[in-house]
Design an enzyme around this catalytic site. Sequence first.
Site, short mmCIF file in Angstrom:
data_model
loop_
_atom_site.label_atom_id
_atom_site.label_comp_id
_atom_site.label_asym_id
_atom_site.label_seq_id
_atom_site.Cartn_x
_atom_site.Cartn_y
_atom_site.Cartn_z
N GLY A 28 -5.94 -84.61 5.43
CA GLY A 28 -6.91 -85.18 6.36
C GLY A 28 -6.34 -85.17 7.76
N HIS A 29 -7.01 -85.89 8.65
CA HIS A 29 -6.62 -85.92 10.06
C HIS A 29 -6.01 -87.24 10.46
CE1 HIS A 29 -9.54 -82.42 11.27
NE2 HIS A 29 -8.75 -82.11 10.26
#
Length: 428
Positions: free
Chosen positions: A251-252
């Site tokens: 993810g970020h």
Amino acid sequence: MNKSLLFFVFLCLLIQISKLGFCLERKAHNGNNGLKRHGFISVTSFGAVGDGKADDTKAFLKAWKAVCKGGSRGKTNFVVPLGKTFMLKPLTFEGPCKSSSITFLIRGNLVAPGYTWHAGNYPAWISFDSIYGLAITGGGTINGRGSVWWRNVQHRPTAMHFNNCNGLHISNLHHLNSPRNHISLSCSENISLSGLNMTAPGDSPNTDGIDISNCRGVDIRDSVIATGDDCIAINGGSSYINITGIFCGPGHGISVGSLGQNGHFSAVEEVRVGNCTLSNTKNGVRIKTFQNGLGFARKILFEDIKMVASENPIIIEQNYHDQGKNGDVSFEYSNHQSCHVNRLYQTESGSGNGRGVRVSDVRYSRIQGSSASSEAITMNCDANLGCVDIVMDHVNIVSAKSGHKVSASCKNVHGKYFDSVISCQKKH
């Protein structure tokens, strides 16, 4: 007592026990299918099939109407039975309801249609609106079937949206493959989320785990979020946010923002992110603001964070430019929300320094682990506003590649650091 008589007594006893068991089973069955005196209303009592193919949307709405308008004493329970899969088209569970406390017990599976539909600008597959004291739990699965949407990057729906739901509790659920955000929260107070497991491919676009807009008092803890965008995104109008015990990756990372999109005023304050692990994420802990916006991000604490080969472990970007076609679209400016919480005042913005979202009073404490890139810390702040009161305290990030070193980059940053291996600030 002879053997024949003993056998007869034993047989009678078995018959009575069987009758008692049948009665109890029937009583529980009836209770789980809508008897008001037990507080249970099952969707199967209203015609839901649960074979994963039949459209159970109307049955769910009928069951919800019975729950929402049901008994005023004690809790009312909306039950999605175990062992069944219910296909639902886009629907909204609306309040206010008669009961001040409702449990939405998802034990089975909810699945979205296997095709796209016209979703509009700020769409959702399952919406909850104006329901106070709502608890959603049960160990079931919410499957958004997002793969049919990911190539169609415009106007993709979030899986579950909660608007004006004060006192909301969400726990013990599995969320899979949302078309966009898995959970969006807007215009609500006193929210808790825990025991969630969110999964989507690392390259799925904009599939945030949890997106927060215009909320006050949100506690998120003890969850695993592995998606294609921010594990958690804290958008404008949000304050008193506590995030702890999160495993994030892929993810970020965990983000404040983006704030100030399209020149809007956005403000976030009183945020704590602690005891989290971010593994193989594109970013670690991030603050991102648009240059032409207004507002502030302040009183933010990141502490006891472990990075495992995060590409950008610590980043502040005050000149953020969205590179995605669909952007970081949230419900912050949506007409699909009706805020009744106290918004952060627009008069407390840049205060005399021109346009921009002011970033101040941010502390990074006991951050350790490894960076997948050579630049472990990046702080790109606006030349006019700058980033003020930025503190690094025991930040120890090394390269994920053996024998390599990492560096830090700061532009227009004002602050200090204590006992940190790398920094681009003045030492205290």
